[in-house]
Design a protein around this motif. Structure first.
Motif, PDB file in Angstrom:
ATOM      1  N   UNK A  63       0.829  -1.206   0.000  1.00  0.00           N
ATOM      2  CA  UNK A  63       0.000   0.000   0.000  1.00  0.00           C
ATOM      3  C   UNK A  63       0.865   1.258   0.000  1.00  0.00           C
ATOM      4  N   UNK A  64       1.947   1.238   0.768  1.00  0.00           N
ATOM      5  CA  UNK A  64       2.836   2.409   0.815  1.00  0.00           C
ATOM      6  C   UNK A  64       3.529   2.608  -0.538  1.00  0.00           C
ATOM      7  N   UNK A  65       3.931   1.519  -1.172  1.00  0.00           N
ATOM      8  CA  UNK A  65       4.564   1.609  -2.484  1.00  0.00           C
ATOM      9  C   UNK A  65       3.594   2.196  -3.508  1.00  0.00           C
ATOM     10  N   UNK A  86      -4.699  20.016 -15.193  1.00  0.00           N
ATOM     11  CA  UNK A  86      -3.622  19.104 -14.793  1.00  0.00           C
ATOM     12  C   UNK A  86      -3.215  19.375 -13.348  1.00  0.00           C
ATOM     13  N   UNK A  87      -3.173  20.649 -12.965  1.00  0.00           N
ATOM     14  CA  UNK A  87      -2.834  20.972 -11.579  1.00  0.00           C
ATOM     15  C   UNK A  87      -3.886  20.436 -10.611  1.00  0.00           C
ATOM     16  N   UNK A  88      -5.154  20.630 -10.945  1.00  0.00           N
ATOM     17  CA  UNK A  88      -6.229  20.159 -10.070  1.00  0.00           C
ATOM     18  C   UNK A  88      -6.191  18.639  -9.948  1.00  0.00           C
ATOM     19  N   UNK A  89      -5.995  17.951 -11.059  1.00  0.00           N
ATOM     20  CA  UNK A  89      -5.931  16.482 -11.028  1.00  0.00           C
ATOM     21  C   UNK A  89      -4.696  16.035 -10.245  1.00  0.00           C
ATOM     22  N   UNK A  90      -3.587  16.765 -10.398  1.00  0.00           N
ATOM     23  CA  UNK A  90      -2.377  16.451  -9.635  1.00  0.00           C
ATOM     24  C   UNK A  90      -2.611  16.553  -8.137  1.00  0.00           C
ATOM     25  N   UNK A  91      -3.327  17.580  -7.706  1.00  0.00           N
ATOM     26  CA  UNK A  91      -3.634  17.729  -6.281  1.00  0.00           C
ATOM     27  C   UNK A  91      -4.598  16.647  -5.802  1.00  0.00           C
ATOM     28  N   UNK A  92      -5.552  16.283  -6.645  1.00  0.00           N
ATOM     29  CA  UNK A  92      -6.496  15.220  -6.279  1.00  0.00           C
ATOM     30  C   UNK A  92      -5.760  13.902  -6.095  1.00  0.00           C
ATOM     31  N   UNK A  93      -4.842  13.599  -7.002  1.00  0.00           N
ATOM     32  CA  UNK A  93      -4.061  12.360  -6.896  1.00  0.00           C
ATOM     33  C   UNK A  93      -3.211  12.379  -5.625  1.00  0.00           C
ATOM     34  N   UNK A  94      -2.663  13.545  -5.275  1.00  0.00           N
ATOM     35  CA  UNK A  94      -1.858  13.651  -4.053  1.00  0.00           C
ATOM     36  C   UNK A  94      -2.712  13.403  -2.811  1.00  0.00           C
ATOM     37  N   UNK A  95      -3.936  13.918  -2.805  1.00  0.00           N
ATOM     38  CA  UNK A  95      -4.833  13.708  -1.664  1.00  0.00           C
ATOM     39  C   UNK A  95      -5.191  12.227  -1.540  1.00  0.00           C
ATOM     40  N   UNK A  96      -5.442  11.571  -2.665  1.00  0.00           N
ATOM     41  CA  UNK A  96      -5.732  10.137  -2.644  1.00  0.00           C
ATOM     42  C   UNK A  96      -4.540   9.373  -2.076  1.00  0.00           C
ATOM     43  N   UNK A  97      -3.328   9.745  -2.476  1.00  0.00           N
ATOM     44  CA  UNK A  97      -2.118   9.071  -1.976  1.00  0.00           C
ATOM     45  C   UNK A  97      -1.964   9.267  -0.471  1.00  0.00           C
ATOM     46  N   UNK A  98      -2.195  10.477   0.006  1.00  0.00           N
ATOM     47  CA  UNK A  98      -2.072  10.730   1.447  1.00  0.00           C
ATOM     48  C   UNK A  98      -3.142   9.975   2.235  1.00  0.00           C
ATOM     49  N   UNK A  99      -4.363   9.920   1.686  1.00  0.00           N
ATOM     50  CA  UNK A  99      -5.429   9.140   2.336  1.00  0.00           C
ATOM     51  C   UNK A  99      -5.058   7.665   2.382  1.00  0.00           C
ATOM     52  N   UNK A 100      -4.444   7.171   1.308  1.00  0.00           N
ATOM     53  CA  UNK A 100      -4.020   5.780   1.248  1.00  0.00           C
ATOM     54  C   UNK A 100      -2.939   5.497   2.286  1.00  0.00           C
ATOM     55  N   UNK A 101      -1.999   6.423   2.447  1.00  0.00           N
ATOM     56  CA  UNK A 101      -0.950   6.246   3.456  1.00  0.00           C
ATOM     57  C   UNK A 101      -1.540   6.206   4.863  1.00  0.00           C
ATOM     58  N   UNK A 102      -2.452   7.128   5.144  1.00  0.00           N
ATOM     59  CA  UNK A 102      -3.058   7.178   6.479  1.00  0.00           C
ATOM     60  C   UNK A 102      -3.881   5.924   6.758  1.00  0.00           C
ATOM     61  N   UNK A 103      -4.687   5.515   5.800  1.00  0.00           N
ATOM     62  CA  UNK A 103      -5.546   4.338   5.996  1.00  0.00           C
ATOM     63  C   UNK A 103      -4.719   3.064   6.143  1.00  0.00           C
ATOM     64  N   UNK A 104      -3.666   2.929   5.348  1.00  0.00           N
ATOM     65  CA  UNK A 104      -2.868   1.707   5.428  1.00  0.00           C
ATOM     66  C   UNK A 104      -2.067   1.643   6.727  1.00  0.00           C
ATOM     67  N   UNK A 105      -1.590   2.778   7.214  1.00  0.00           N
ATOM     68  CA  UNK A 105      -0.860   2.788   8.480  1.00  0.00           C
ATOM     69  C   UNK A 105      -1.792   2.425   9.633  1.00  0.00           C
ATOM     70  N   UNK A 106      -2.984   2.993   9.629  1.00  0.00           N
ATOM     71  CA  UNK A 106      -3.959   2.656  10.670  1.00  0.00           C
ATOM     72  C   UNK A 106      -4.305   1.174  10.616  1.00  0.00           C
ATOM     73  N   UNK A 107      -4.523   0.663   9.436  1.00  0.00           N
ATOM     74  CA  UNK A 107      -4.895  -0.748   9.284  1.00  0.00           C
ATOM     75  C   UNK A 107      -3.766  -1.676   9.727  1.00  0.00           C
ATOM     76  N   UNK A 108      -2.516  -1.308   9.437  1.00  0.00           N
ATOM     77  CA  UNK A 108      -1.370  -2.130   9.837  1.00  0.00           C
ATOM     78  C   UNK A 108      -1.346  -2.311  11.356  1.00  0.00           C
ATOM     79  N   UNK A 109      -1.450  -1.207  12.090  1.00  0.00           N
ATOM     80  CA  UNK A 109      -1.383  -1.304  13.548  1.00  0.00           C
ATOM     81  C   UNK A 109      -2.626  -1.972  14.134  1.00  0.00           C
ATOM     82  N   UNK A 110      -3.776  -1.756  13.522  1.00  0.00           N
ATOM     83  CA  UNK A 110      -4.989  -2.445  13.964  1.00  0.00           C
ATOM     84  C   UNK A 110      -4.843  -3.948  13.765  1.00  0.00           C
ATOM     85  N   UNK A 111      -4.343  -4.364  12.612  1.00  0.00           N
ATOM     86  CA  UNK A 111      -4.125  -5.791  12.350  1.00  0.00           C
ATOM     87  C   UNK A 111      -3.132  -6.390  13.330  1.00  0.00           C
TER      88      UNK A 111
END
Length: 150
Positions: A63-65, A86-111
């Motif tokens: 998930x981090x990769x 392109x800038x707006x889509x770039x920011x949207x993709x960055x937000x998705x990546x940060x959400x993915x990092x946060x969710x995967x870190x939370x899930x790792x420690x919960x597991x």
């Protein structure tokens, strides 16, 4: 003398991670603060580490990769001179990546906490969260793309 102090310190550390659960005193997964300060070693009983704990770690790293790849794509979109879209889509993709990092870190420690207790809980809320974030990102991209054309 130095060895005695180390042994006493290790005994104190391991007593910090003992928790009383239902009248039984057994180890539970420690807090992030305890891990960072003292470290943590799990007992490898049978194939537990190989089959479950390390699989959890491999999933987290995957998930981090993926999140790092999305951040790279985001930076490429922001660097590309494709205008405001392109800038707006770039920011949207960055937000998705940060959400993915946060969710995967939370899930790792919960597991880790659940595996240490011999439990498993399916990740229904996390799956729904990621699906909603991705759907919002896709909808935003389509809206931005077709807004000027309509």
């Amino acid at each position: 003398s130095s060895i005695q102090h180390r042994v006493m310190a290790e005994t104190e550390r391991s007593s910090l991670i003992l928790a009383t659960v239902g009248g039984d005193s057994r180890k539970s997964f420690p807090s992030l603060r305890t891990i960072l300060q003292d470290g943590y070693v799990l007992k490898n009983e049978g194939s537990t580490a190989r089959d479950h704990l390390l699989a959890n770690e491999r999933t987290y790293l995957a998930w981090m990769r993926t999140a790092l790849a999305l951040i790279g794509a985001s930076l490429a979109l922001l660097k590309w001179d494709g205008g405001a879209h392109a800038d707006a889509i770039g920011y949207i993709v960055a937000v998705v990546a940060l959400a993915m990092m946060a969710a995967s870190t939370d899930r790792y420690f919960t597991n880790m906490r659940h595996l240490e207790r011999g439990e498993f809980r399916p990740n229904t809320r996390g799956i729904i969260f990621i699906v909603l974030v991705v759907l919002c990102a896709i909808a935003s991209a389509f809206i931005l793309h077709f807004r000027d054309g309509l």
